[in-house]
Design an enzyme around this catalytic site. Structure first.
Site, PDB file in Angstrom:
ATOM      1  N   HIS A  96       1.220  -9.445   4.667  1.00  0.00           N
ATOM      2  CA  HIS A  96       0.053  -8.565   4.543  1.00  0.00           C
ATOM      3  C   HIS A  96      -0.455  -8.694   3.096  1.00  0.00           C
ATOM      4  O   HIS A  96      -0.389  -7.753   2.310  1.00  0.00           O
ATOM      5  CB  HIS A  96       0.431  -7.122   4.897  1.00  0.00           C
ATOM      6  CG  HIS A  96      -0.734  -6.262   5.280  1.00  0.00           C
ATOM      7  ND1 HIS A  96      -0.816  -5.575   6.475  1.00  0.00           N
ATOM      8  CD2 HIS A  96      -1.885  -5.967   4.617  1.00  0.00           C
ATOM      9  CE1 HIS A  96      -1.949  -4.888   6.521  1.00  0.00           C
ATOM     10  NE2 HIS A  96      -2.611  -5.110   5.405  1.00  0.00           N
ATOM     11  N   GLU A 101      -4.597  -2.140  14.332  1.00  0.00           N
ATOM     12  CA  GLU A 101      -5.151  -1.236  13.311  1.00  0.00           C
ATOM     13  C   GLU A 101      -6.502  -0.707  13.736  1.00  0.00           C
ATOM     14  O   GLU A 101      -7.328  -1.468  14.252  1.00  0.00           O
ATOM     15  CB  GLU A 101      -5.409  -1.971  11.982  1.00  0.00           C
ATOM     16  CG  GLU A 101      -4.299  -1.951  11.001  1.00  0.00           C
ATOM     17  CD  GLU A 101      -4.697  -2.613   9.686  1.00  0.00           C
ATOM     18  OE1 GLU A 101      -5.797  -2.318   9.158  1.00  0.00           O
ATOM     19  OE2 GLU A 101      -3.905  -3.429   9.210  1.00  0.00           O
ATOM     20  N   TYR A 131     -12.636  -1.941  12.870  1.00  0.00           N
ATOM     21  CA  TYR A 131     -13.114  -0.716  12.231  1.00  0.00           C
ATOM     22  C   TYR A 131     -14.568  -0.364  12.503  1.00  0.00           C
ATOM     23  O   TYR A 131     -14.890   0.779  12.729  1.00  0.00           O
ATOM     24  CB  TYR A 131     -12.896  -0.806  10.709  1.00  0.00           C
ATOM     25  CG  TYR A 131     -11.430  -0.692  10.323  1.00  0.00           C
ATOM     26  CD1 TYR A 131     -10.856   0.537  10.009  1.00  0.00           C
ATOM     27  CD2 TYR A 131     -10.603  -1.808  10.304  1.00  0.00           C
ATOM     28  CE1 TYR A 131      -9.512   0.657   9.689  1.00  0.00           C
ATOM     29  CE2 TYR A 131      -9.258  -1.704   9.985  1.00  0.00           C
ATOM     30  CZ  TYR A 131      -8.716  -0.467   9.680  1.00  0.00           C
ATOM     31  OH  TYR A 131      -7.384  -0.359   9.375  1.00  0.00           O
ATOM     32  N   ASN A 139      -7.393  -5.982  14.668  1.00  0.00           N
ATOM     33  CA  ASN A 139      -7.738  -4.886  13.749  1.00  0.00           C
ATOM     34  C   ASN A 139      -9.238  -4.698  13.828  1.00  0.00           C
ATOM     35  O   ASN A 139      -9.996  -5.661  13.679  1.00  0.00           O
ATOM     36  CB  ASN A 139      -7.388  -5.242  12.300  1.00  0.00           C
ATOM     37  CG  ASN A 139      -5.897  -5.195  12.016  1.00  0.00           C
ATOM     38  OD1 ASN A 139      -5.094  -4.906  12.895  1.00  0.00           O
ATOM     39  ND2 ASN A 139      -5.528  -5.479  10.779  1.00  0.00           N
ATOM     40  N   GLN A 147       0.798  -1.222   0.000  1.00  0.00           N
ATOM     41  CA  GLN A 147       0.000   0.000   0.000  1.00  0.00           C
ATOM     42  C   GLN A 147       0.836   1.279   0.000  1.00  0.00           C
ATOM     43  O   GLN A 147       0.326   2.337  -0.346  1.00  0.00           O
ATOM     44  CB  GLN A 147      -0.950  -0.012   1.212  1.00  0.00           C
ATOM     45  CG  GLN A 147      -1.945  -1.155   1.141  1.00  0.00           C
ATOM     46  CD  GLN A 147      -2.887  -1.167   2.322  1.00  0.00           C
ATOM     47  OE1 GLN A 147      -2.609  -1.792   3.338  1.00  0.00           O
ATOM     48  NE2 GLN A 147      -4.009  -0.465   2.216  1.00  0.00           N
ATOM     49  N   GLU A 202      -5.571   1.801  -1.235  1.00  0.00           N
ATOM     50  CA  GLU A 202      -6.535   1.000  -0.483  1.00  0.00           C
ATOM     51  C   GLU A 202      -6.991  -0.191  -1.336  1.00  0.00           C
ATOM     52  O   GLU A 202      -8.166  -0.365  -1.634  1.00  0.00           O
ATOM     53  CB  GLU A 202      -7.679   1.912  -0.014  1.00  0.00           C
ATOM     54  CG  GLU A 202      -8.821   1.255   0.733  1.00  0.00           C
ATOM     55  CD  GLU A 202      -8.445   0.547   2.040  1.00  0.00           C
ATOM     56  OE1 GLU A 202      -7.306   0.654   2.516  1.00  0.00           O
ATOM     57  OE2 GLU A 202      -9.330  -0.142   2.561  1.00  0.00           O
ATOM     58  N   GLU A 231      -4.855 -10.164   9.103  1.00  0.00           N
ATOM     59  CA  GLU A 231      -6.239 -10.399   8.665  1.00  0.00           C
ATOM     60  C   GLU A 231      -6.371 -11.577   7.707  1.00  0.00           C
ATOM     61  O   GLU A 231      -6.813 -11.422   6.564  1.00  0.00           O
ATOM     62  CB  GLU A 231      -6.822  -9.137   8.017  1.00  0.00           C
ATOM     63  CG  GLU A 231      -6.878  -7.943   8.946  1.00  0.00           C
ATOM     64  CD  GLU A 231      -7.781  -6.817   8.415  1.00  0.00           C
ATOM     65  OE1 GLU A 231      -8.168  -6.857   7.237  1.00  0.00           O
ATOM     66  OE2 GLU A 231      -8.101  -5.907   9.199  1.00  0.00           O
ATOM     67  N   TRP A 260      -4.584   3.374  11.677  1.00  0.00           N
ATOM     68  CA  TRP A 260      -4.500   3.151  10.239  1.00  0.00           C
ATOM     69  C   TRP A 260      -4.979   4.433   9.590  1.00  0.00           C
ATOM     70  O   TRP A 260      -6.159   4.727   9.680  1.00  0.00           O
ATOM     71  CB  TRP A 260      -5.379   1.969   9.785  1.00  0.00           C
ATOM     72  CG  TRP A 260      -5.126   1.678   8.339  1.00  0.00           C
ATOM     73  CD1 TRP A 260      -5.780   2.209   7.260  1.00  0.00           C
ATOM     74  CD2 TRP A 260      -4.089   0.831   7.820  1.00  0.00           C
ATOM     75  NE1 TRP A 260      -5.221   1.742   6.103  1.00  0.00           N
ATOM     76  CE2 TRP A 260      -4.191   0.903   6.413  1.00  0.00           C
ATOM     77  CE3 TRP A 260      -3.081   0.048   8.385  1.00  0.00           C
ATOM     78  CZ2 TRP A 260      -3.307   0.204   5.566  1.00  0.00           C
ATOM     79  CZ3 TRP A 260      -2.233  -0.642   7.549  1.00  0.00           C
ATOM     80  CH2 TRP A 260      -2.351  -0.562   6.151  1.00  0.00           C
ATOM     81  N   ARG A 272       4.141  -0.084  13.057  1.00  0.00           N
ATOM     82  CA  ARG A 272       3.865  -1.422  12.528  1.00  0.00           C
ATOM     83  C   ARG A 272       3.884  -1.362  11.002  1.00  0.00           C
ATOM     84  O   ARG A 272       3.169  -0.567  10.398  1.00  0.00           O
ATOM     85  CB  ARG A 272       2.487  -1.904  13.018  1.00  0.00           C
ATOM     86  CG  ARG A 272       2.020  -3.144  12.309  1.00  0.00           C
ATOM     87  CD  ARG A 272       0.683  -3.687  12.816  1.00  0.00           C
ATOM     88  NE  ARG A 272       0.347  -4.845  12.025  1.00  0.00           N
ATOM     89  CZ  ARG A 272      -0.755  -4.977  11.285  1.00  0.00           C
ATOM     90  NH1 ARG A 272      -1.692  -4.037  11.272  1.00  0.00           N
ATOM     91  NH2 ARG A 272      -0.948  -6.051  10.562  1.00  0.00           N
TER      92      ARG A 272
HETATM   93  C1  NOJ Z   1      -7.282  -3.550   7.140  1.00  0.00           C
HETATM   94  C2  NOJ Z   1      -6.122  -3.926   6.270  1.00  0.00           C
HETATM   95  O1  NOJ Z   1      -5.177  -4.630   7.018  1.00  0.00           O
HETATM   96  C3  NOJ Z   1      -5.498  -2.718   5.589  1.00  0.00           C
HETATM   97  O2  NOJ Z   1      -4.595  -3.185   4.629  1.00  0.00           O
HETATM   98  C4  NOJ Z   1      -6.581  -1.830   5.012  1.00  0.00           C
HETATM   99  O3  NOJ Z   1      -6.051  -0.783   4.256  1.00  0.00           O
HETATM  100  C5  NOJ Z   1      -7.424  -1.304   6.152  1.00  0.00           C
HETATM  101  N1  NOJ Z   1      -8.068  -2.425   6.796  1.00  0.00           N
HETATM  102  C6  NOJ Z   1      -8.506  -0.330   5.730  1.00  0.00           C
HETATM  103  O4  NOJ Z   1      -9.421  -0.964   4.932  1.00  0.00           O
END
Ligand code: NOJ
Length: 488
Positions: free
Chosen positions: A130, A388, A320, A318, A27, A445, A177, A438, A84
């Site tokens: 990753h 994250e 969100y 992680n 990324q 993305e 993930e 993050w 990280r």
């Molecule tokens: C989790 C992922 O590990 C990361 O690569 C991604 O950019 C973020 N979520 C946001 O979607």
């Protein structure tokens, strides 16, 4: 940028709490074919027309390969004590396999990066994987679909990393993930390697079986890599090793309905327990998964169960967002991997799951984070490293004063870090030891391309240098952690 709503949370986090930013090689690095790097499945996927929303590739990304020193200097101004990042397997072993040559230029790049972090008193947390599987391994034997071939290749890669960086790196994460890699890459087919039963997306793949095979491979190869670390390196290097899992919070659509409460619990088991139960709880998959999937879910041998259980020394988390779960009366679809639930944006009373961001799946729901911290801590009884968490915000298209004063993201962090994480520590007794936002800068993305900006630093993609513009949220996080973390 005041700390009003978190005033009472002064000093609630431990003095050795790690805080900083998380990134991933694909990324940010760019230099996708420079200095001997081999192609990964994401290089291939990004170069396939129609796969990435804005038609972009990660060829240059934000050129972190060239600018890592100034990025570290920037992070320093953001007050972090940890960082990280992930290693690109094909920068280190361009063809990926156990008998393939190591690329010394790739080793030197990461070695210099690690040294630069340490010079700045920033603790490196390394993710080995990753999502960027070597393309050569995908071509050779189908990558993770072939557990027997893949596992020794992954373990050899891990071993090279421990050997070359383990004198200085004390925090290792095997996989990032695995569940997202699995479901988006092999069920939905919208991430590399893009396999799916849906023929409009992919000529190859079987969404009803492959995700479970690939997940099994990740769990086992993770466990073998951890065993190698423990047997050959840990005593001398004195580091710690684990895995990072994604997880959304699931809330019942109708909290009065027992069937929806069960649906929400089942969704958590399919999404999180799929990986976390074998590793932290029982050495095996959740019973709810076995019940629905039968023999499509692979089995661990007794020996493998022992290997897998206890193979992560912390819970890498992680997180969100939150979704509402409604039960389904119908039999589960053959391609279902979510526990036969209907996923909703609103609950029975029309309450939305959170405030909208610039990313369709992501809505700000800090309350769900606190609940999930509790769910994970109760179920798995492990110290949690939040590896994250972060957000996009609407309207971030140019580095104007208004965009750089990113109030939405600041409010997001106030909710997630202050009122969810810190309160879970103080009021619920959850053991949380890190927080990585993050992310450091806007970046690629994945299939969403460059439009979804998760950075605390704005990137001008038009400029040759991918110019960095700090957003205020980076300074807010600094101030917030100074308030929350207790002095030695
Ligand atoms: C989790 C992922 O590990 C990361 O690569 C991604 O950019 C973020 N979520 C946001 O979607």
């Amino acid at each position: 940028m005041d700390l009003n709503s978190v005033q009472d949370l002064k000093d609630v986090l431990r003095p050795d709490f790690f805080h900083g930013y998380a990134t991933a090689a694909t990324q940010i690095e760019g230099a996708w074919n420079k200095d001997g790097k081999g192609p990964s499945i994401w290089d291939t996927f990004g170069h396939t027309p129609g796969k990435i929303a804005d038609g972009s590739t990660a060829d240059d990304a934000v050129r972190a390969y060239d600018f890592y020193r100034s990025d570290i200097a920037l992070m320093k101004t953001y007050g972090v004590n940890a960082y990280r990042f992930s290693l690109s397997w094909t920068r280190i072993i361009p063809l990926g396999g156990r008998n393939d040559p190591v690329n010394e230029t790739g080793i030197k790049f990461y070695s210099d990066l690690i040294d630069e972090l340490l010079r700045n008193n920033i603790t490196p947390f390394i993710t080995l994987f990753h999502w960027d599987t070597p393309q050569a391994l995908e071509d050779r034997y189908g990558g993770m679909l072939n557990q027997e071939e893949y596992t020794p290749d992954f373990v050899r890669y891990a071993r090279v990393c421990f050997e070359r960086f383990g004198d200085r790196v004390k925090h290792w994460i095997t996989y990032n993930e695995p569940g997202i890699y699995t479901t988006l890459g092999y069920a939905e087919g919208v991430h590399a390697p893009g396999r799916s039963s849906f023929r409009e997306r992919s000529e190859e793949g079987d969404s009803s079986t492959e995700p479970f095979v690939v997940a099994h491979t990740q769990i086992l190869s993770h466990a073998y890599a951890v065993r190698a670390y423990r047997e050959e390196f840990q005593e001398r290097q004195r580091g710690t090793i684990g895995i990072t899992l994604h997880g959304n919070w699931s809330e019942p659509w109708d909290e009065e309905d027992e069937r929806d409460r069960e649906a929400a619990q089942r969704a958590l088991e399919f999404e999180i327990g799929w990986f976390a139960d074998p590793i932290y709880k029982s050495g095996d998959y959740p019973a709810s998964m076995r019940k629905q999937l039968g023999e499509r879910l692979p089995r661990f041998t007794e020996e493998e169960k022992k290997l897998v259980l206890g193979s992560s020394e912390f819970y890498g988390m992680n997180h969100y967002t939150t979704f509402f779960m409604k039960h389904r009366d119908a039999e589960p679809d053959i391609n279902d991997n979510k526990g036969n639930v209907e996923v909703r944006d609103e609950n029975k009373h029309g309450v939305p799951r959170g405030e909208e961001t610039d990313t369709q799946w992501l809505r700000a729901a800090p309350g769900g984070f606190r609940k999930l911290l509790n769910w994970i801590y109760q179920r798995y009884q492990m110290p949690i490293y939040v590896t994250e968490n972060g957000t996009t915000a609407k309207g971030e298209t140019a580095p104007t004063a208004e965009v750089l004063n990113d109030e939405f993201r600041i409010r997001f962090f106030e909710g997630y870090v202050g009122n969810a994480l810190a309160r879970a520590v103080k009021e619920d007794g959850v053991d949380v030891r890190s927080y990585f936002a993050w992310t450091l800068t806007d970046n690629w993305e994945w299939a969403a391309g460059y439009a979804d900006r998760f950075g605390c630093t704005f990137i001008d993609y038009e400029s040759e240098e991918k110019t960095r513009y700090p957003k205020q949220s980076a300074y807010y996080l600094d101030k917030l952690f100074k308030h929350l973390i207790k002095d030695e």
